[in-house]
Design an enzyme around this catalytic site. Structure first.
Site, PDB file in Angstrom:
ATOM      1  N   GLU A 134      42.180  32.347  36.836  1.00 33.45           N
ATOM      2  CA  GLU A 134      41.069  32.432  37.801  1.00 33.45           C
ATOM      3  C   GLU A 134      41.590  32.825  39.175  1.00 33.45           C
ATOM      4  O   GLU A 134      42.721  32.570  39.512  1.00 33.45           O
ATOM      5  CB  GLU A 134      40.245  31.136  37.925  1.00 33.45           C
ATOM      6  N   THR A 135      40.677  33.253  39.994  1.00 31.02           N
ATOM      7  CA  THR A 135      40.999  33.911  41.250  1.00 31.02           C
ATOM      8  C   THR A 135      39.800  33.769  42.169  1.00 31.02           C
ATOM      9  O   THR A 135      38.711  33.489  41.723  1.00 31.02           O
ATOM     10  CB  THR A 135      41.261  35.414  40.966  1.00 31.02           C
ATOM     11  N   ILE A 136      39.997  33.983  43.475  1.00 32.46           N
ATOM     12  CA  ILE A 136      38.851  34.173  44.359  1.00 32.46           C
ATOM     13  C   ILE A 136      38.965  35.560  44.986  1.00 32.46           C
ATOM     14  O   ILE A 136      40.068  36.080  45.205  1.00 32.46           O
ATOM     15  CB  ILE A 136      38.742  33.096  45.460  1.00 32.46           C
ATOM     16  N   MET A 141      37.024  39.420  40.429  1.00 33.18           N
ATOM     17  CA  MET A 141      38.064  38.516  39.960  1.00 33.18           C
ATOM     18  C   MET A 141      38.001  38.365  38.448  1.00 33.18           C
ATOM     19  O   MET A 141      37.029  38.751  37.824  1.00 33.18           O
ATOM     20  CB  MET A 141      37.920  37.165  40.658  1.00 33.18           C
TER      21      MET A 141
END
Length: 562
Positions: A371-373, A453
């Site tokens: 996961e990422t922002i 993302m």
């Protein structure tokens, strides 16, 4: 008869007055209208972070100040996807010089960790969690690089909003709360996780107020002492000592040696728009490779979600990802043939292999050489920032240094242990990265700052957003709300064969007729929720001098302007 018709119309009017009506404008899949403003725009994956960015802009800060402030807030409010234990990449449109600038803020592997260590310990793969996948966290240095070059407010003013929320608390939003519970459960056996991410041992739920006094203090020290607190000072010693205690290799020397790198973004032209990505060690050029192949096919607006649409994009993806697996790596350690990979000539050769009516299998092209922002901000002066930041697998490695308030990333897991591989682990090397910011210009003027993302999906997401806007005529909110699809199954960047070879997964909204046609063409197709990333975008209308913002409907985010 008339009496029955009247009763029916009356009942229908009651239903309309008590239930939500369909949208009167735009595509049927759109969740809401775009946000439109003149002076500034911010789009992030958490509404409170978006408001912080807007507050910074209203205070006289520029887009770079606001982006750092929002990222700091997200490290507190969405640690399930980001934080100062991770890395950062950014593309900045500087209104004064009228140029794009790229920043690679990714950290390197420990100097004392090599493939020999894993052979000695009979490990065939770098573990996902624990001390071994930890690489140098690059986010903080990237903040200070961005600030030194483009910032206007002080770092104290920029970090103050996040400090205040960390001390006084904030209510968790819905999706973040869901991932927070899963992450704490996964990592609870590691030291300091429960102390940092729970309240007296209880994991917060949606709406619960959460405080992180450790992170508040870390941010205070960064504002006061600067980046050196993190890379050569007390925080660096705490990180290095903790990882050493856990059996890892990250050292004070590794942290002290770290520097971000300003890089030149690279581009291809897609139907009159220049699409910009950063060069490897990220995967941004995979999107450019895909678009170069796709642009020879013309699509009508009503072909969205058709079998032809999904087939061509999927075949282009397969080719680009085979190249990704073989060639993409740290360009300081490997001669990555970027120019050739994104050339028209190479795209023509690859495109010739596609059968328009049949699914294919491809190997990497022959080259002569979690996961990422994501967030984006634009300001009243015309500056725009495309910024992406991540710890890799959700919260990261599980390694939480005591009383600092954050988890270290596990990006080192992406190294290959095959010494012949371009992305082979080596001391002081940057691993292959999945996180990629993007930008669009036309006639040397800014058009759109955007990102999607979501790990390996990101290049596919970039391509789908751009096609939705350019080929299928959607506005930037509709482009994000439209149902997505993802191909999974090409070789991964570590050189290990993926478990799932060649399946297209789709969201609801893709027609059944499309699925049937794809199956006849030899594709495996299935529904899969939650693997299609999260998107934010800002479009600049040059003629009317307005910003148009969009935020991902699949996440907790918000676009706002003033």
């Amino acid at each position: 008869m008339m009496k029955h018709i009247s009763l029916f119309l009356f009942a229908a009017s009651i239903m309309l007055s008590t239930t939500a009506q369909d949208r009167l404008t735009g595509h049927g899949h759109a969740t809401r209208s775009e946000v439109i403003a003149q002076n500034g725009m911010a789009c992030t994956s958490q509404p409170l972070a978006t408001q912080i960015a807007i507050d910074i802009l209203k205070k006289g800060g520029n887009a770079i100040d606001a982006a750092i402030a929002a990222n700091a807030a997200l490290g507190l409010m969405e640690p399930t996807g980001c934080g100062i234990g991770g890395d950062l990449f950014a593309i900045v449109w500087d209104a004064e010089s009228k140029q794009l600038y790229g920043l690679n803020g990714s950290g390197r592997s420990p100097q004392t960790l090599s493939i020999a260590y894993f052979k000695e310990h009979k490990l065939s793969k770098i573990p996902a969690y624990g001390p071994l996948p930890v690489s140098v966290p690059g986010c903080v240095d990237a903040w200070f690089e961005l600030h030194q070059r483009f910032g206007s407010l002080s770092m104290q003013e920029i970090l103050n909003p996040a400090i205040t929320y960390a001390e006084n608390g904030f209510p968790l939003s819905e999706l973040i709360a869901y991932y927070w519970k899963k992450s704490v459960k996964l990592h609870a056996h590691f030291p300091n996780v429960t102390d940092t991410y729970t309240t007296n041992g209880t994991t917060p739920s949606k709406g619960d107020i959460f405080k992180n006094p450790y992170l508040a203090d870390t941010y205070k020290q960064l504002a006061k002492q600067g980046r050196n607190y993190f890379y050569t000072g007390a925080a660096a010693k705490t990180m290095a000592d903790f990882i050493h205690e856990q059996g890892g290799h990250l050292s004070m020397k590794d942290l002290a040696n770290h520097r971000s790198e300003w890089v030149k973004p690279v581009s291809i032209n897609y139907r009159g728009y220049d699409i910009w990505e950063l060069p490897p060690n990220g995967q941004g050029i995979a999107a450019l490779q895909m678009l170069n192949i796709i642009k020879a096919y013309n699509f009508k607006p009503d072909e969205f979600a058709s079998a032809r649409h999904l087939h061509i994009v999927t075949e282009a993806k397969k080719m680009a990802f085979e190249d990704r697996a073989q060639y993409y790596a740290d360009m300081d350690a490997q001669n990555v043939p970027v120019k050739e990979l994104i050339s028209e000539e190479y795209a023509n050769k690859r495109r010739a292999l596609i059968d328009s009516f049949k699914a294919g299998a491809y190997s990497a092209g022959k080259i002569s050489e979690g996961e990422t922002i994501y967030l984006t901000v634009a300001d009243q002066w015309g500056n725009m920032v495309s910024l992406i930041q991540s710890n890799y697998r959700g919260m990261g490695s599980g390694m939480v240094p005591p009383k600092l308030g954050f988890m270290l990333q596990n990006r080192g897991e992406l190294f290959s242990l095959n010494p012949e591989h371009a992305n082979a682990l080596a001391p002081g090397k940057r691993p292959f990265h999945t996180i990629i910011p993007a930008f669009v210009t036309k006639n040397n003027q800014p058009v759109m700052s955007f990102g999607v993302m979501g790990g390996d999906f990101q290049p596919q997401g970039h391509v789908q957003i751009l096609m939705n806007i350019i080929d299928f005529g959607m506005n930037i909110q509709e482009a994000g709300d439209a149902p997505r699809f993802s191909h999974r199954g090409s070789s991964d960047p570590t050189g290990n064969e993926a478990l799932n070879k060649g399946q297209i997964t789709i969201e609801s909204g893709i027609p059944t007729s499309t699925i049937m046609q794809l199956t006849k063409m030899g594709h495996s197709v299935g529904y899969a929720p939650g693997v299609y990333g999260g998107y934010q975008a800002i479009w600049f209308d040059q003629q009317r001098k307005i910003y148009i913002g969009a935020s991902e409907s699949r996440k907790d985010g918000m676009a706002a302007g003033y």
